[in-house]
Each structure stands twice: as structure tokens, then as C-alpha cells.
Design a protein around this motif. Structure first.
Motif, PDB file in Angstrom:
ATOM      1  N   VAL B   4      36.242 -17.057 -75.059  1.00  0.00           N
ATOM      2  CA  VAL B   4      37.392 -17.039 -74.207  1.00  0.00           C
ATOM      3  C   VAL B   4      37.023 -15.914 -73.209  1.00  0.00           C
ATOM      4  O   VAL B   4      36.839 -14.831 -73.767  1.00  0.00           O
ATOM      5  CB  VAL B   4      38.961 -16.985 -74.892  1.00  0.00           C
ATOM      6  CG1 VAL B   4      39.833 -16.735 -73.873  1.00  0.00           C
ATOM      7  CG2 VAL B   4      39.036 -17.764 -75.798  1.00  0.00           C
ATOM      8  N   THR B   5      37.258 -16.246 -72.016  1.00  0.00           N
ATOM      9  CA  THR B   5      36.911 -15.360 -70.646  1.00  0.00           C
ATOM     10  C   THR B   5      38.106 -15.141 -69.667  1.00  0.00           C
ATOM     11  O   THR B   5      38.519 -16.161 -69.297  1.00  0.00           O
ATOM     12  CB  THR B   5      35.690 -15.648 -69.954  1.00  0.00           C
ATOM     13  OG1 THR B   5      34.592 -15.790 -71.066  1.00  0.00           O
ATOM     14  CG2 THR B   5      35.172 -14.525 -69.078  1.00  0.00           C
ATOM     15  N   GLN B   6      38.495 -13.793 -69.715  1.00  0.00           N
ATOM     16  CA  GLN B   6      39.521 -13.812 -68.631  1.00  0.00           C
ATOM     17  C   GLN B   6      39.168 -12.883 -67.370  1.00  0.00           C
ATOM     18  O   GLN B   6      38.302 -12.124 -67.483  1.00  0.00           O
ATOM     19  CB  GLN B   6      40.746 -13.042 -69.387  1.00  0.00           C
ATOM     20  CG  GLN B   6      41.306 -13.829 -70.519  1.00  0.00           C
ATOM     21  CD  GLN B   6      42.726 -13.028 -70.832  1.00  0.00           C
ATOM     22  OE1 GLN B   6      42.795 -12.490 -72.039  1.00  0.00           O
ATOM     23  NE2 GLN B   6      43.762 -12.785 -70.093  1.00  0.00           N
ATOM     24  N   ASN B  22      43.158 -16.032 -64.594  1.00  0.00           N
ATOM     25  CA  ASN B  22      42.410 -17.067 -65.078  1.00  0.00           C
ATOM     26  C   ASN B  22      41.957 -16.658 -66.414  1.00  0.00           C
ATOM     27  O   ASN B  22      41.647 -15.808 -66.935  1.00  0.00           O
ATOM     28  CB  ASN B  22      41.081 -17.178 -64.135  1.00  0.00           C
ATOM     29  CG  ASN B  22      40.208 -18.396 -64.579  1.00  0.00           C
ATOM     30  OD1 ASN B  22      39.350 -18.123 -65.519  1.00  0.00           O
ATOM     31  ND2 ASN B  22      40.565 -19.438 -64.358  1.00  0.00           N
ATOM     32  N   CYS B  23      42.035 -17.601 -67.065  1.00  0.00           N
ATOM     33  CA  CYS B  23      41.404 -17.839 -68.697  1.00  0.00           C
ATOM     34  C   CYS B  23      40.686 -19.021 -68.741  1.00  0.00           C
ATOM     35  O   CYS B  23      41.149 -20.311 -68.792  1.00  0.00           O
ATOM     36  CB  CYS B  23      42.559 -17.967 -69.664  1.00  0.00           C
ATOM     37  SG  CYS B  23      42.175 -18.132 -71.397  1.00  0.00           S
ATOM     38  N   SER B  24      39.356 -18.659 -68.834  1.00  0.00           N
ATOM     39  CA  SER B  24      38.220 -19.953 -69.076  1.00  0.00           C
ATOM     40  C   SER B  24      37.989 -20.126 -70.553  1.00  0.00           C
ATOM     41  O   SER B  24      37.744 -18.940 -71.085  1.00  0.00           O
ATOM     42  CB  SER B  24      37.138 -19.955 -68.207  1.00  0.00           C
ATOM     43  OG  SER B  24      36.501 -18.824 -68.338  1.00  0.00           O
ATOM     44  N   TYR B  25      37.552 -21.133 -71.042  1.00  0.00           N
ATOM     45  CA  TYR B  25      37.384 -21.105 -72.530  1.00  0.00           C
ATOM     46  C   TYR B  25      36.218 -22.075 -72.709  1.00  0.00           C
ATOM     47  O   TYR B  25      36.041 -23.029 -71.949  1.00  0.00           O
ATOM     48  CB  TYR B  25      38.494 -21.572 -73.393  1.00  0.00           C
ATOM     49  CG  TYR B  25      39.160 -22.687 -72.901  1.00  0.00           C
ATOM     50  CD1 TYR B  25      40.406 -22.991 -72.093  1.00  0.00           C
ATOM     51  CD2 TYR B  25      38.950 -23.873 -73.491  1.00  0.00           C
ATOM     52  CE1 TYR B  25      40.992 -24.031 -71.808  1.00  0.00           C
ATOM     53  CE2 TYR B  25      39.492 -25.297 -73.114  1.00  0.00           C
ATOM     54  CZ  TYR B  25      40.548 -25.408 -72.294  1.00  0.00           C
ATOM     55  OH  TYR B  25      41.039 -26.244 -71.992  1.00  0.00           O
ATOM     56  N   TRP B  35      49.491 -17.824 -74.097  1.00  0.00           N
ATOM     57  CA  TRP B  35      49.497 -16.453 -73.416  1.00  0.00           C
ATOM     58  C   TRP B  35      50.435 -15.435 -73.926  1.00  0.00           C
ATOM     59  O   TRP B  35      51.607 -15.862 -74.600  1.00  0.00           O
ATOM     60  CB  TRP B  35      49.985 -16.796 -72.092  1.00  0.00           C
ATOM     61  CG  TRP B  35      48.985 -17.263 -70.997  1.00  0.00           C
ATOM     62  CD1 TRP B  35      48.748 -18.745 -70.747  1.00  0.00           C
ATOM     63  CD2 TRP B  35      47.929 -16.704 -70.365  1.00  0.00           C
ATOM     64  NE1 TRP B  35      47.724 -18.914 -69.990  1.00  0.00           N
ATOM     65  CE2 TRP B  35      47.275 -17.664 -69.638  1.00  0.00           C
ATOM     66  CE3 TRP B  35      47.517 -15.322 -69.969  1.00  0.00           C
ATOM     67  CZ2 TRP B  35      46.151 -17.433 -68.706  1.00  0.00           C
ATOM     68  CZ3 TRP B  35      46.540 -15.290 -69.155  1.00  0.00           C
ATOM     69  CH2 TRP B  35      45.840 -16.129 -68.503  1.00  0.00           C
ATOM     70  N   GLU B  70      40.132 -24.303 -68.357  1.00  0.00           N
ATOM     71  CA  GLU B  70      40.721 -23.201 -68.061  1.00  0.00           C
ATOM     72  C   GLU B  70      42.229 -23.383 -67.937  1.00  0.00           C
ATOM     73  O   GLU B  70      42.716 -24.187 -67.896  1.00  0.00           O
ATOM     74  CB  GLU B  70      40.074 -22.610 -66.907  1.00  0.00           C
ATOM     75  CG  GLU B  70      40.320 -23.288 -65.495  1.00  0.00           C
ATOM     76  CD  GLU B  70      39.591 -22.933 -64.299  1.00  0.00           C
ATOM     77  OE1 GLU B  70      39.114 -22.014 -64.289  1.00  0.00           O
ATOM     78  OE2 GLU B  70      39.499 -23.886 -63.494  1.00  0.00           O
ATOM     79  N   CYS B  88      45.133 -13.906 -73.008  1.00  0.00           N
ATOM     80  CA  CYS B  88      44.955 -15.441 -73.565  1.00  0.00           C
ATOM     81  C   CYS B  88      44.235 -15.653 -74.900  1.00  0.00           C
ATOM     82  O   CYS B  88      43.204 -14.904 -75.095  1.00  0.00           O
ATOM     83  CB  CYS B  88      44.076 -16.028 -72.448  1.00  0.00           C
ATOM     84  SG  CYS B  88      43.519 -17.726 -72.490  1.00  0.00           S
ATOM     85  N   GLY B 102      40.772 -13.479 -75.346  1.00  0.00           N
ATOM     86  CA  GLY B 102      40.075 -12.967 -74.423  1.00  0.00           C
ATOM     87  C   GLY B 102      40.431 -11.468 -74.420  1.00  0.00           C
ATOM     88  O   GLY B 102      41.285 -10.905 -74.942  1.00  0.00           O
ATOM     89  N   THR B 105      43.792  -9.185 -68.817  1.00  0.00           N
ATOM     90  CA  THR B 105      43.649  -8.840 -67.495  1.00  0.00           C
ATOM     91  C   THR B 105      45.113  -7.821 -67.418  1.00  0.00           C
ATOM     92  O   THR B 105      46.194  -8.208 -67.662  1.00  0.00           O
ATOM     93  CB  THR B 105      44.146 -10.058 -66.541  1.00  0.00           C
ATOM     94  OG1 THR B 105      43.084 -10.743 -66.536  1.00  0.00           O
ATOM     95  CG2 THR B 105      44.449  -9.537 -65.301  1.00  0.00           C
TER      96      THR B 105
END
Lengths: 113, 111
Positions: B4-6, B22-25, B35, B70, B88, B102, B105
Motif C-alpha cells: 500500500v502506497t500513499q 491518494n492510496c494505491s495498492y 481510511w 487505488e 489508508c 500505508g 499523508t
């Protein structure tokens, strides 16, 4: 409101000392969790428990153990603290039917010198 | 490996200036995306759960959306009290009770 209590907000220990962190929840939740939170790494699961006397390893269980003798209490034990265990430790709980809605305590900031 | 990358890591907004986090997974199978909001010195506080692509949830000035890759947390006309770290997390197939978080942010809203 759900309340998850971690009585110690700050703790300083020396390398090699035993550390005992306790978490208490008052909502009769079946599931309880221990995480550590480090800058840039997010929350990482150490151990969790889905019932009294039951425990499961999370992602980073090495150097830690847990105990759950009563439903409302979940303890994290560091048998011999090391400096790389300096971190914020967060406890959480959730119910069995809404298991992903985890309620967190305020955290204990542990410093190992 | 599930990840998980924020983004961004930190965001500074003026009061009233809308934006999105943004939260991409990358996961083997998504069971749910969550969240949380975390204020300094406190544990994370649950905000939203999203289960399927296209789903949206709203709470006051916050709206969370989900696609297959995402999730976005939209903040409309933010106020200084919206300043916090937003986390996230995802739950994956076979990951019984386990959330993957993640790094968060950090949002600062200035008057």
C-alpha cells in the motif's frame, strides 16, 4: 463509545530489560491487536488475538510475545528490549462481526537506550 | 507482495483549498479498503470502509472513492481542524483480521 486504554504514554527502558505493555478495551471485543508505528513505515502488525488465550503472529513478531488471559486485556511483552524496538506501540480492538473497524488506543512511546 | 502506497507524504493547503489524497495498492485480492485519521499523540480513528470499485463514502468534508487500483480521499473546502495524518489500509484475501497500512499523508490546513 469504544474505549481502548493504554495506561503508559511514555516509557524509557535500558537494553536487556523486560518490557510489559498492557492494553484494556471496554467494548467486549473479541479481536485485539498490537502494532508498532515508525516514521515512513506506517503501522506494522506484531501479534493479534481473536479470543482468550489465542494468539496469531503478525508481520513482525520476532522479539515480542503476547498474553491474553482475559477478554478485555491484551499484553505485549519484550523479554529483552533492544534499541531497534524503540517505537510507538499501538493497541487496537474490533468486534467479530465488524472485524476490520479497528479502534485504537492512544499509544505508548517506548524508548530503549 | 501486498503493498500500500500513499501520496503525497505531506500536503499543505490553505483553508478552503480542496484537494485529494491518494492510496494505491497492489494486493492479491482486495477484501476491503479503510481510511483512518490520526491526530498527533493519538491512535488512528476509523473513518471509512470501501469494499468494491465504484463505491463512495462521505463524511462532512471528506469523500472516499475506490477503483480497482487505488482510492482517493477528497477533502472539500478544508478547515484547520482537518489537519491530521490520514492512513489508508487494506485487508486482503486470506489475510484473516490483518490490515496492511500505508505510511500515511500528513495534511496541514492553514487559515
Amino acid at each position: 463509545d469504544v474505549k481502548v486504554t493504554q495506561s503508559l504514554r511514555y516509557l524509557v527502558k535500558r537494553t536487556g530489560e523486560k518490557v510489559f505493555l498492557e492494553c484494556v478495551q471496554d467494548m467486549d471485543h473479541e479481536n485485539m491487536f498490537w502494532y508498532r508505528q515508525d516514521p515512513g513505515l506506517g503501522l506494522r502488525l506484531i501479534y493479534f488475538s481473536y479470543d482468550v488465550k489465542m494468539k496469531e503472529k503478525g508481520d513482525i513478531p520476532e522479539g515480542y510475545s503476547v498474553s491474553r488471559e482475559k477478554k478485555e486485556r491484551f499484553s505485549l511483552i519484550l523479554e529483552s528490549a533492544s534499541t531497534n524496538q524503540t517505537s510507538m506501540y499501538l493497541c487496537a480492538s474490533s468486534s467479530r462481526d465488524r472485524e476490520y473497524e479497528q479502534y485504537f488506543g492512544p499509544g505508548t512511546r517506548l524508548t530503549v537506550t | 507482495e501486498d503493498q500500500v502506497t500513499q501520496s503525497p507524504e505531506a500536503l499543505r493547503l490553505q483553508e478552503g483549498e480542496s484537494s485529494s489524497l491518494n492510496c494505491s495498492y497492489t494486493v492479491s485480492g482486495l477484501r476491503g479498503l479503510f481510511w483512518y485519521r490520526q491526530d498527533p499523540g493519538k491512535g488512528p480513528e476509523f473513518l471509512f470502509t470501501l469494499y468494491s470499485a465504484g463505491e463512495e463514502k462521505e463524511k462532512e468534508r471528506l469523500k472516499a472513492t475506490l477503483t480497482k487500483k487505488e482510492s482517493f480521499l477528497h477533502i472539500t473546502a478544508p478547515k484547520p481542524e482537518d489537519s491530521a495524518t490520514y492512513l489508508c489500509a487494506v485487508q486482503v484475501d486470506g489475510g484473516y483480521n490483518k490490515l496492511i497500512f500505508g505510511a500515511g499523508t500528513r495534511l496541514a490546513v492553514h487559515p
